[in-house]
Design a protein around this motif. Structure first.
Motif, PDB file in Angstrom:
ATOM      1  N   VAL A  61       0.830  -1.199   0.000  1.00  0.00           N
ATOM      2  CA  VAL A  61       0.000   0.000   0.000  1.00  0.00           C
ATOM      3  C   VAL A  61       0.867   1.252   0.000  1.00  0.00           C
ATOM      4  O   VAL A  61       0.594   2.224  -0.726  1.00  0.00           O
ATOM      5  N   PHE A  62       1.957   1.243   0.779  1.00  0.00           N
ATOM      6  CA  PHE A  62       2.847   2.404   0.816  1.00  0.00           C
ATOM      7  C   PHE A  62       3.483   2.651  -0.545  1.00  0.00           C
ATOM      8  O   PHE A  62       3.501   3.791  -1.027  1.00  0.00           O
ATOM      9  N   PHE A  63       4.004   1.611  -1.180  1.00  0.00           N
ATOM     10  CA  PHE A  63       4.690   1.795  -2.456  1.00  0.00           C
ATOM     11  C   PHE A  63       3.727   2.245  -3.550  1.00  0.00           C
ATOM     12  O   PHE A  63       4.072   3.100  -4.379  1.00  0.00           O
ATOM     13  N   ILE A  64       2.526   1.729  -3.554  1.00  0.00           N
ATOM     14  CA  ILE A  64       1.533   2.171  -4.541  1.00  0.00           C
ATOM     15  C   ILE A  64       1.162   3.635  -4.289  1.00  0.00           C
ATOM     16  O   ILE A  64       1.113   4.450  -5.215  1.00  0.00           O
ATOM     17  N   GLY A  65       0.917   3.995  -3.036  1.00  0.00           N
ATOM     18  CA  GLY A  65       0.576   5.375  -2.704  1.00  0.00           C
ATOM     19  C   GLY A  65       1.715   6.332  -2.995  1.00  0.00           C
ATOM     20  O   GLY A  65       1.506   7.422  -3.537  1.00  0.00           O
ATOM     21  N   PHE A  66       2.934   5.951  -2.660  1.00  0.00           N
ATOM     22  CA  PHE A  66       4.077   6.812  -2.902  1.00  0.00           C
ATOM     23  C   PHE A  66       4.318   7.002  -4.397  1.00  0.00           C
ATOM     24  O   PHE A  66       4.597   8.117  -4.855  1.00  0.00           O
ATOM     25  N   THR A  67       4.183   5.931  -5.165  1.00  0.00           N
ATOM     26  CA  THR A  67       4.365   6.029  -6.611  1.00  0.00           C
ATOM     27  C   THR A  67       3.291   6.908  -7.231  1.00  0.00           C
ATOM     28  O   THR A  67       3.573   7.743  -8.098  1.00  0.00           O
ATOM     29  N   PHE A  68       2.055   6.752  -6.796  1.00  0.00           N
ATOM     30  CA  PHE A  68       0.970   7.604  -7.295  1.00  0.00           C
ATOM     31  C   PHE A  68       1.242   9.065  -6.967  1.00  0.00           C
ATOM     32  O   PHE A  68       1.097   9.947  -7.812  1.00  0.00           O
ATOM     33  N   TYR A  69       1.634   9.324  -5.725  1.00  0.00           N
ATOM     34  CA  TYR A  69       1.889  10.704  -5.311  1.00  0.00           C
ATOM     35  C   TYR A  69       3.022  11.330  -6.119  1.00  0.00           C
ATOM     36  O   TYR A  69       2.903  12.455  -6.603  1.00  0.00           O
ATOM     37  N   THR A  70       4.140  10.610  -6.262  1.00  0.00           N
ATOM     38  CA  THR A  70       5.283  11.197  -6.960  1.00  0.00           C
ATOM     39  C   THR A  70       5.035  11.354  -8.450  1.00  0.00           C
ATOM     40  O   THR A  70       5.607  12.247  -9.082  1.00  0.00           O
ATOM     41  N   ASN A  71       4.197  10.535  -9.046  1.00  0.00           N
ATOM     42  CA  ASN A  71       3.951  10.632 -10.485  1.00  0.00           C
ATOM     43  C   ASN A  71       2.844  11.617 -10.852  1.00  0.00           C
ATOM     44  O   ASN A  71       2.907  12.241 -11.911  1.00  0.00           O
ATOM     45  N   PHE A  72       1.816  11.728 -10.015  1.00  0.00           N
ATOM     46  CA  PHE A  72       0.639  12.491 -10.413  1.00  0.00           C
ATOM     47  C   PHE A  72       0.347  13.729  -9.566  1.00  0.00           C
ATOM     48  O   PHE A  72      -0.395  14.605 -10.003  1.00  0.00           O
ATOM     49  N   ILE A  73       0.884  13.829  -8.366  1.00  0.00           N
ATOM     50  CA  ILE A  73       0.536  14.942  -7.486  1.00  0.00           C
ATOM     51  C   ILE A  73       1.713  15.877  -7.243  1.00  0.00           C
ATOM     52  O   ILE A  73       1.565  17.094  -7.282  1.00  0.00           O
TER      53      ILE A  73
END
Length: 80
Positions: A61-73
């Motif tokens: 969950v952390f890696f998916i959330g971190f990847t989403f944040y760094t790529n899209f936000i």
């Protein structure tokens, strides 16, 4: 393994205090939630396998959330 989760709760609690003192309330609340999660799981007396499954799920969950944040936000160069 329960001691490992309590140790994680201790360190996320330290980060919570540091983020709060540094006027980063959003990060402080995020780490407070993680502290509560780790502390709660640390006292459940689960099996070793279940603790490993929980930690693997947490990392996923952390890696998916971190990847989403760094790529899209995250806006590159936001601090300058």
């Amino acid at each position: 393994m329960d001691r490992v989760f309590r140790m994680l709760a201790f360190w996320t609690g330290i980060f919570t205090v540091m983020f709060y003192v540094g006027d980063m309330e959003t990060m402080a609340y995020l780490f407070l939630a993680q502290t509560i999660f780790f502390l709660g799981v640390g006292y459940l007396k689960l099996s070793e396998r279940m603790y490993m499954y929980l930690f693997a799920a947490y990392c996923t969950v952390f890696f998916i959330g971190f990847t989403f944040y760094t790529n899209f936000i995250l806006v590159p160069g936001f601090g300058h």
